[in-house]
Write an enzyme that holds these catalytic residues in place. Structure first.
Site, mmCIF file in Angstrom:
data_model
loop_
_atom_site.group_PDB
_atom_site.id
_atom_site.type_symbol
_atom_site.label_atom_id
_atom_site.label_comp_id
_atom_site.label_asym_id
_atom_site.label_seq_id
_atom_site.Cartn_x
_atom_site.Cartn_y
_atom_site.Cartn_z
ATOM 1 C CG HIS A 127 14.406 7.123 24.053
ATOM 2 N ND1 HIS A 127 14.706 8.464 23.739
ATOM 3 C CD2 HIS A 127 15.319 6.477 23.289
ATOM 4 C CE1 HIS A 127 15.642 8.842 23.015
ATOM 5 N NE2 HIS A 127 16.037 7.414 22.630
ATOM 6 C CD GLU A 128 15.944 2.643 22.641
ATOM 7 O OE1 GLU A 128 16.062 2.456 21.243
ATOM 8 O OE2 GLU A 128 16.871 3.553 23.104
ATOM 9 C CG HIS A 131 14.727 5.818 18.572
ATOM 10 N ND1 HIS A 131 15.022 7.058 17.885
ATOM 11 C CD2 HIS A 131 15.460 5.705 19.591
ATOM 12 C CE1 HIS A 131 16.161 7.498 18.683
ATOM 13 N NE2 HIS A 131 16.142 6.862 19.825
ATOM 14 C CD GLU A 192 18.792 9.469 20.777
ATOM 15 O OE1 GLU A 192 18.508 9.447 21.775
ATOM 16 O OE2 GLU A 192 18.943 8.545 19.913
HETATM 17 ZN ZN LIG Z 1 17.324 7.034 21.157
#
Ligand SMILES: [Zn+2]
Length: 266
Positions: A127-128, A131, A192
């Site tokens: 997830h990170e 980004h 997100e």
């Molecule tokens: Zn996030």
């Protein structure tokens, strides 16, 4: 300025904005990017040095190696040779993790209380990293520049170096660096959800079961709704809502079939 000149200036700005429109990696979403990936990477490297000066690296060799191994497998799936990947485990009992542009990834020991399995750790790191790969920070910086400089933003930022105060200010606005290192400002809901999807794809490509994302966010949800506890900053910027869990569940099947099962054959 006479009308013709004004019109020419407006046209010039619009042309720059069109030039700054890009398609997001993986999802193809249109995004406005007023700074280059190289500028972002350079700022990310400087910020990573600040984090390392401020925070203490974990002395737990096993967990440090675990974070590195999971991270390297995700990095291999990301196939981004221009990134100089580093994976650091920070000794701090707080739920936090982030990836700076250029591939500097920081995981805090507090988040390992929740990410107990490697599939869950891959979900949070995926997830990170997503980004950064999808350049969400660059988008936030571009929005900050637009808010700061209005119509001039495009022409200034596109040609500016990283030492330009407007660009540096936009970076600290986007990353929340300075005041409290490592607590990124909230992403939009769209970003997100995109990071959840791309993160699951990366983790699956790296050979991690995508359901790790589901169990991780369920644990985050339970953690943040515990009574008498102030949720950590990470959970306020990453709200583990029922909608988020539903969204992850809806995307999981296709990602498992398309990427995870494929990874198992490799
Ligand atoms: Zn996030």
């Amino acid at each position: 300025m006479n009308r013709r000149l004004k019109r020419a200036a407006l046209f010039f700005c619009l042309a720059l904005i069109v030039a700054a429109c890009a398609k997001a990696a993986y999802t193809g979403r249109s995004q406005l990017l007023l700074i280059s990936e190289g500028q972002e990477t350079q700022l990310g490297l400087q910020a990573a040095q600040d984090v390392l000066k401020t925070e203490k690296k974990s002395s737990d060799q096993i967990q440090t190696e675990r974070v590195k191994r999971v991270g390297q497998r995700i990095a291999a799936a990301a196939n981004k040779p221009e990134y100089k990947w580093e994976f650091h485990l920070i000794e701090k009992d707080t739920v936090n993790a982030f990836c700076l542009p250029g591939g500097k990834v920081f995981v805090y020991t507090g988040i390992l209380e929740l990410a107990t399995s490697n599939d869950e750790l891959a979900a949070i790191m995926g997830h990170e990293i997503a980004h950064a790969l999808v350049r969400h920070g660059g988008e936030r910086m571009s929005m900050a520049l637009m808010a700061q400089l209005g119509g001039q933003a495009a022409s200034i930022a596109l040609g500016a170096g990283t030492s330009n105060p407007a660009v540096a200010q936009a970076f600290s606005q986007a990353y929340g660096m300075g005041a409290q290192v490592g607590f990124l400002l909230p992403h939009s809901r769209a970003q997100e959800s995109e990071a959840d999807e791309v993160g699951m794809i990366l983790a699956a490509q790296a050979g991690y079961e995508p359901s790790g994302a589901l169990s991780l966010w369920r644990k985050m949800d339970a953690y943040s709704s515990k009574k008498g506890q102030t949720p950590p900053a990470f959970l306020s910027t990453h709200p583990p809502s029922k909608e988020r869990i539903k969204d992850i569940q809806a995307k999981m099947g296709a990602i498992r079939t398309r990427y995870y099962q494929q990874a198992l054959l490799n």
